[in-house]
Every structure is written in C-alpha cells, then in structure tokens.
Motif scaffolding. Structure first.
Motif, short mmCIF file in Angstrom:
data_model
loop_
_atom_site.label_atom_id
_atom_site.label_comp_id
_atom_site.label_asym_id
_atom_site.label_seq_id
_atom_site.Cartn_x
_atom_site.Cartn_y
_atom_site.Cartn_z
N LYS A 1 36.95 -54.21 -32.49
CA LYS A 1 37.56 -54.44 -31.10
C LYS A 1 38.55 -53.07 -30.60
O LYS A 1 38.78 -53.21 -31.75
CB LYS A 1 38.18 -55.56 -30.35
N LEU A 2 38.34 -52.26 -30.18
CA LEU A 2 39.29 -50.87 -29.51
C LEU A 2 40.28 -51.84 -28.34
O LEU A 2 39.92 -52.43 -27.22
CB LEU A 2 38.41 -49.64 -29.53
N LEU A 3 41.29 -50.57 -28.08
CA LEU A 3 42.36 -51.26 -27.04
C LEU A 3 42.50 -49.00 -26.13
O LEU A 3 42.66 -48.43 -27.16
CB LEU A 3 43.19 -51.78 -27.71
N VAL A 4 41.82 -49.00 -25.51
CA VAL A 4 41.76 -47.84 -24.98
C VAL A 4 42.34 -47.70 -23.05
O VAL A 4 42.96 -49.22 -22.43
CB VAL A 4 40.36 -47.46 -24.38
N GLU A 5 42.96 -47.23 -23.17
CA GLU A 5 42.86 -46.67 -21.33
C GLU A 5 42.43 -46.36 -20.31
O GLU A 5 41.49 -45.87 -20.62
CB GLU A 5 44.28 -46.09 -20.96
N ARG A 6 42.08 -47.86 -19.42
CA ARG A 6 41.21 -46.68 -18.23
C ARG A 6 41.25 -47.39 -17.20
O ARG A 6 42.13 -48.22 -16.26
CB ARG A 6 39.73 -48.19 -18.48
N ASP A 7 41.69 -46.06 -16.26
CA ASP A 7 42.15 -46.57 -15.64
C ASP A 7 43.65 -46.80 -15.16
O ASP A 7 44.13 -47.40 -14.65
CB ASP A 7 41.55 -47.50 -13.65
N GLY A 8 44.63 -46.43 -15.89
CA GLY A 8 45.79 -46.82 -16.25
C GLY A 8 45.97 -48.26 -16.92
O GLY A 8 47.46 -48.37 -17.28
N LEU A 9 45.00 -48.50 -17.31
CA LEU A 9 45.62 -49.61 -17.63
C LEU A 9 44.82 -49.91 -19.19
O LEU A 9 43.28 -50.31 -19.15
CB LEU A 9 45.05 -51.23 -16.64
N PRO A 10 45.21 -50.71 -20.13
CA PRO A 10 44.34 -51.21 -21.60
C PRO A 10 43.43 -52.68 -21.12
O PRO A 10 43.40 -52.85 -20.04
CB PRO A 10 45.49 -52.30 -21.86
N GLU A 11 42.55 -52.05 -22.09
CA GLU A 11 40.79 -52.96 -21.97
C GLU A 11 40.71 -52.69 -23.64
O GLU A 11 40.58 -51.59 -24.11
CB GLU A 11 39.93 -51.75 -21.01
N ILE A 12 39.64 -54.55 -23.16
CA ILE A 12 39.15 -54.14 -24.84
C ILE A 12 37.73 -53.89 -24.44
O ILE A 12 37.01 -54.07 -23.62
CB ILE A 12 39.47 -55.84 -24.98
N VAL A 13 37.64 -53.16 -25.37
CA VAL A 13 36.00 -52.15 -25.62
C VAL A 13 35.76 -52.46 -27.09
O VAL A 13 35.49 -52.73 -28.24
CB VAL A 13 35.73 -50.73 -25.05
N ASP A 14 34.08 -52.48 -26.90
CA ASP A 14 33.21 -52.04 -28.77
C ASP A 14 33.30 -51.36 -29.64
O ASP A 14 33.71 -50.31 -28.79
CB ASP A 14 32.11 -53.29 -28.46
N ASN A 15 33.98 -51.49 -30.09
CA ASN A 15 34.02 -50.28 -31.27
C ASN A 15 32.63 -49.75 -32.14
O ASN A 15 31.94 -50.70 -32.60
CB ASN A 15 35.06 -50.41 -32.56
N PRO A 16 32.42 -48.78 -32.06
CA PRO A 16 30.77 -48.62 -31.95
C PRO A 16 30.85 -48.41 -33.41
O PRO A 16 29.78 -48.51 -33.59
CB PRO A 16 30.39 -47.50 -31.60
N ARG A 17 31.24 -48.18 -34.23
CA ARG A 17 31.64 -48.31 -35.65
C ARG A 17 31.25 -49.92 -36.21
O ARG A 17 31.16 -49.78 -37.83
CB ARG A 17 32.43 -47.55 -35.92
N TRP A 18 32.12 -50.84 -35.97
CA TRP A 18 32.01 -52.04 -36.41
C TRP A 18 30.27 -51.90 -36.60
O TRP A 18 29.50 -52.93 -35.50
CB TRP A 18 32.52 -52.74 -35.61
N GLY A 19 29.86 -52.95 -37.40
CA GLY A 19 28.87 -53.66 -37.84
C GLY A 19 27.91 -52.78 -38.77
O GLY A 19 28.12 -51.45 -39.45
N GLY A 20 26.86 -53.45 -38.99
CA GLY A 20 25.64 -52.86 -38.66
C GLY A 20 26.23 -52.15 -40.83
O GLY A 20 27.13 -52.91 -41.67
N GLU A 21 25.89 -50.94 -40.73
CA GLU A 21 25.61 -50.55 -42.67
C GLU A 21 27.47 -50.83 -42.86
O GLU A 21 27.11 -51.67 -44.11
CB GLU A 21 24.93 -49.69 -42.97
N ASP A 22 28.01 -50.27 -42.53
CA ASP A 22 29.18 -50.29 -42.99
C ASP A 22 30.18 -51.21 -43.69
O ASP A 22 30.12 -51.96 -44.84
CB ASP A 22 30.38 -50.17 -41.88
N ARG A 23 29.17 -52.59 -43.33
CA ARG A 23 30.11 -53.68 -42.87
C ARG A 23 29.26 -54.61 -44.03
O ARG A 23 29.74 -55.28 -44.94
CB ARG A 23 29.44 -54.40 -41.11
N GLU A 24 27.69 -54.30 -44.49
CA GLU A 24 27.69 -54.81 -45.34
C GLU A 24 27.74 -54.31 -47.10
O GLU A 24 27.88 -55.03 -47.72
CB GLU A 24 25.90 -53.67 -45.44
#
Ligand code: PA5
Ligand code: NI
Length: 204
Positions: free
Chosen positions: A171-194
């Motif tokens: 999970k990443l913490l990004v600012e959306r409309d001035g507030l912190p939001e938890i979003v998925d990290n697109p880089r997480w999972g898949g090949e790297d995780r293996e």
C-alpha cells in the motif's frame, strides 16, 4: 558506550535526544525506485538531494538481550503526490517485534507480512504502536510538520531492506484532494515478489 543505567531528554519542539551516538540522514537518492511517480522523483532530484528523514540512535550491542532505541524524524513533504516516508524494512530475524511512540506530527505506519497481510495505523502524538514479529514497517509523514517517533526493538533483529527495495510495500500513501489516501502499489506482487526475500543490511 555507557554500561551503566542512563537517561536522556526529549524536548519539544525538535525532540532531538540530548545524547545520541549515531545520526543517520536519508535523502532522496536513498529512496530511488520507491516512489511510484518516477518522473516526479527525477525532477525533484534534479533540483537537489532533499533530506527526507533522520534517525538518532543510541549505540547498543546488536545482541539479543539488548534493546536498540532512538528517535526517527520524518520531515514533511511529497514526491509527486506521495508523502515523504522511511525506506521501511523487515527485520532480518523475522520473529522480532518493535514498539513506536509518536511524540509529534501526523502520519501513519504502513505494515505488511511476508504472507501479504497489510495494516496501516495512525501515528499521532501520544499514540503507541506495537509492531508484532513478522511485520515490515515504514513510517509516512502525512502532515505538515515533522513526524517524530521513539522506537525500540531487540538488539539481534537486524534490518532486511532488500525485500522492500525490490517491490515496495503493498500500500502507498498519496494525497488526494488535500487528504491522505491509501492506494494499491502497482509494483507490488507478480514477478518481483516471486524473487522472494533477498539480502540483509544494517542501517546506513
Ligand atoms: O528500526 C526501525 O524500525 C527504525 O529505527 C527505523 O530504522 C527508522 O524509522 C528508519 O527507517 P528505515 O530503517 O526503514 O530507514
Ligand atoms: Ni524496525
């Protein structure tokens, strides 16, 4: 190193401990690959290697029976829309915990296990966070002032930075409309995780 009982002071507003042995400074370059907006990262770096966070450590032997402790200060700011944060790590000895006490600022601790469970807990002044064994941890400053925490963990825990460097946290913490939001990290999972866990390292 003192081998008699000792005390030190943590005074507002800065909370730099009145005594410490190591002062670690982490800048933008040590976070290469960790921010999802690569263009924003490179543009910012072109303007200078900003200081993102600092750690003041009291030196103790890296042995079981000891408790390593110090102060972590994450400065306020963002790379693109993603807040300043620590590198984050698993402990090399996975079955070791850590305790954090928030002294100042506003932020969160992002955590996850090797099995992919995740958790995000608020860090606000006076709040105590227990990070159980097996949970990787990263502090994120979602506020506008320094995020200051006191940490303590077993002397033999060690730091495994490599696993997080490969793919970041779930999970990443990004600012959306001035507030912190938890979003998925697109880089997480898949090949790297293996590729699994690799390497271990000390701070620095
Ligand atoms: O051991 C800890 O978890 C803390 O002391 C951290 O090391 C500190 O907050 C800095 O983070 P990192 O070691 O992930 O750069
Ligand atoms: Ni730790």
């Amino acid at each position: 190193m003192l081998d008699i009982p000792y005390t030190f002071e943590l005074n507002a507003p800065g909370f730099v401990p009145s005594r410490y042995d190591n002062h670690i400074r982490r800048t933008l370059t040590s976070m290469r690959g960790q921010y999802h907006d690569v263009a924003a990262y490179e543009a910012m770096l072109a303007g200078g290697d900003a200081l993102l966070y600092e750690v003041y450590e009291l030196a103790r032997p890296h042995e079981s029976g000891e408790v390593l402790h110090g102060i972590s200060i994450v400065h306020p700011g963002k790379v693109g829309d993603e807040y300043y944060m620590t590198k984050g790590h698993f402990h090399t000895v996975l079955e070791t915990a850590e305790i954090y006490i928030c002294l100042a600022g506003q932020g969160v601790m992002v955590m996850e296990t090797p099995e992919g469970d995740w958790s995000v807990e608020a860090l606000t002044p006076g709040r105590v966070l227990y990070v159980p064994p097996r949970w990787a941890h990263r502090s994120v400053n979602t506020g506008t002032a320094d995020l200051v925490t006191l940490f303590a963990y077993p002397g033999h825990a060690g730091h495994d930075y490599g696993t997080i460097e490969q793919q970041g946290f779930r999970k990443l913490l990004v600012e959306r409309d001035g507030l912190p939001e938890i979003v998925d990290n697109p880089r997480w999972g898949g090949e790297d995780r293996e590729k699994g866990r690799r390497g271990e390292g000390e701070k620095g």
